[in-house]
Design an enzyme around this catalytic site. Structure first.
Site, PDB file in Angstrom:
ATOM      1  N   ASP A   2      -6.812  -7.268   0.378  1.00 23.94           N
ATOM      2  CA  ASP A   2      -6.831  -8.676  -0.021  1.00 23.94           C
ATOM      3  C   ASP A   2      -7.745  -8.883  -1.229  1.00 23.94           C
ATOM      4  O   ASP A   2      -7.451  -9.703  -2.107  1.00 23.94           O
ATOM      5  CB  ASP A   2      -7.295  -9.548   1.138  1.00 23.94           C
ATOM      6  N   ASN A  27       0.839  -1.193   0.000  1.00 23.93           N
ATOM      7  CA  ASN A  27       0.000   0.000   0.000  1.00 23.93           C
ATOM      8  C   ASN A  27       0.883   1.255   0.000  1.00 23.93           C
ATOM      9  O   ASN A  27       2.109   1.171   0.073  1.00 23.93           O
ATOM     10  CB  ASN A  27      -1.009  -0.003   1.161  1.00 23.93           C
ATOM     11  N   GLY A  60      -5.832   3.218  -1.939  1.00 29.27           N
ATOM     12  CA  GLY A  60      -7.134   3.411  -1.309  1.00 29.27           C
ATOM     13  C   GLY A  60      -8.157   3.901  -2.315  1.00 29.27           C
ATOM     14  O   GLY A  60      -8.290   3.357  -3.417  1.00 29.27           O
ATOM     15  N   ASP A  65     -16.823  -0.253   5.321  1.00 30.64           N
ATOM     16  CA  ASP A  65     -15.857  -1.038   6.085  1.00 30.64           C
ATOM     17  C   ASP A  65     -14.715  -1.405   5.142  1.00 30.64           C
ATOM     18  O   ASP A  65     -14.927  -2.082   4.137  1.00 30.64           O
ATOM     19  CB  ASP A  65     -16.537  -2.300   6.632  1.00 30.64           C
ATOM     20  N   GLY A  71      -7.300   4.416  -6.128  1.00 26.21           N
ATOM     21  CA  GLY A  71      -7.004   3.342  -7.054  1.00 26.21           C
ATOM     22  C   GLY A  71      -5.664   2.698  -6.760  1.00 26.21           C
ATOM     23  O   GLY A  71      -5.401   2.251  -5.649  1.00 26.21           O
TER      24      GLY A  71
END
Length: 285
Positions: free
Chosen positions: A237, A180, A207, A231, A210
């Site tokens: 994943d 990330n 996030g 959420d 993209g």
């Protein structure tokens, strides 16, 4: 199968909280909800729900949480013949979710710590196009699996989460390394700098924005559709599973990352990890 996932299988114990507690502080939350999770199982379920032929290599305990995970995997079409039952309890993830949809997670590995090199040596690789690994299982097992995959012409993908030092020889085989935005900056200081660590390519999840695809040709950002998050548990994943499914189907890395960003965007509009993952007809074009 075309995708093989090596990774963890956890039961997620999720509680909604108005805010995260500080040190020594107690915060009252909502009722605990138990859901199937774990980075490996989540990745496999995400790929399976997209119609990918996928198997999980992992371990669960001889308990009701293990039964929950096996049922969720099977319902998504994931092959489970390489999911062992360990004497240790099934891994658990303790997750708090705040009103903005963000989460904080503590993981107790349990049976995941028993996923071993011998599990990799027992694998049949016929037909496998992509191996996806994550690091809630022992690092030496992941290192061994990446080398075994590469030696057989299987494309190795590593979701480097949680961030752990990985041998240079392993990094050099990855195509891509997936991290990330925060992990990328921690590791390399810039997106392009990730290739200096050795991987053939990298994908950085951003996030709501993209993802960024990093290759020797440069950095290309692929967008995600605008959604209202409920959420974010398991969104990374979902991205990894969709990315692997796209690569196994012959998409380019950029096209697969764009598809994965759309899949992850759908997942954050629903509660939980595995229960939030879309089928192909639910993914925006």
């Amino acid at each position: 199968m075309t995708v093989l996932v090596l990774g963890s299988a956890n039961a997620d114990l999720v509680v909604a909280v108005p805010r995260r507690p500080g040190g020594g502080e107690t915060v009252l939350g909502g009722d605990t909800v138990v859901m199937p999770g774990g980075k490996g199982a989540n990745t496999a379920v995400a790929a399976g729900r997209l119609g990918c032929d996928v198997a999980l290599v992992g371990a669960v305990g001889p308990d009701r949480y293990g039964e929950l995970l096996r049922a969720s995997l099977a319902a998504a079409g994931v092959r489970t013949s390489r999911v062992r039952t360990s004497a240790r309890p099934t891994g658990l993830a303790y997750i708090t979710v705040t009103p903005d949809g963000e989460n904080s997670i503590v993981v107790a590995p349990g049976a995941n710590a028993d996923v071993s090199v011998s599990d990799v040596d027992a694998l049949a690789w016929d037909g496998v196009e992509v191996l996806v690994c994550s690091l809630e299982v022992p690092l030496d097992t992941v290192v061994h699996a990446v080398a075994a995959a590469a030696s057989r012409g299987v494309r190795p993908v590593l979701n480097l989460s949680p961030v752990t030092p990985v041998p240079a020889a392993t990094l050099a085989l990855l195509d891509p390394l997936v991290v990330n935005e925060h992990e990328a900056l921690e590791l390399a200081g810039s997106f392009a700098g990730l290739l200096d660590l050795g991987p053939r390519s990298a994908v950085v999840t951003l996030g709501a924005r993209g993802a960024a695809v990093v290759t020797p040709a440069g950095v290309v950002e692929v967008p995600a559709p605008a959604v209202r998050p409920v959420d974010t548990t398991g969104a990374g994943d979902a991205f990894a599973g969709a990315l692997a499914a796209g690569l196994a189907a012959g998409r380019s890395l950029e096209a697969a990352a764009g598809y994965a960003a759309r899949v992850a965007a759908v997942s954050v509009t629903r509660r939980g990890a595995q229960p939030s993952y879309p089928t192909p007809d639910e993914v925006p074009s």
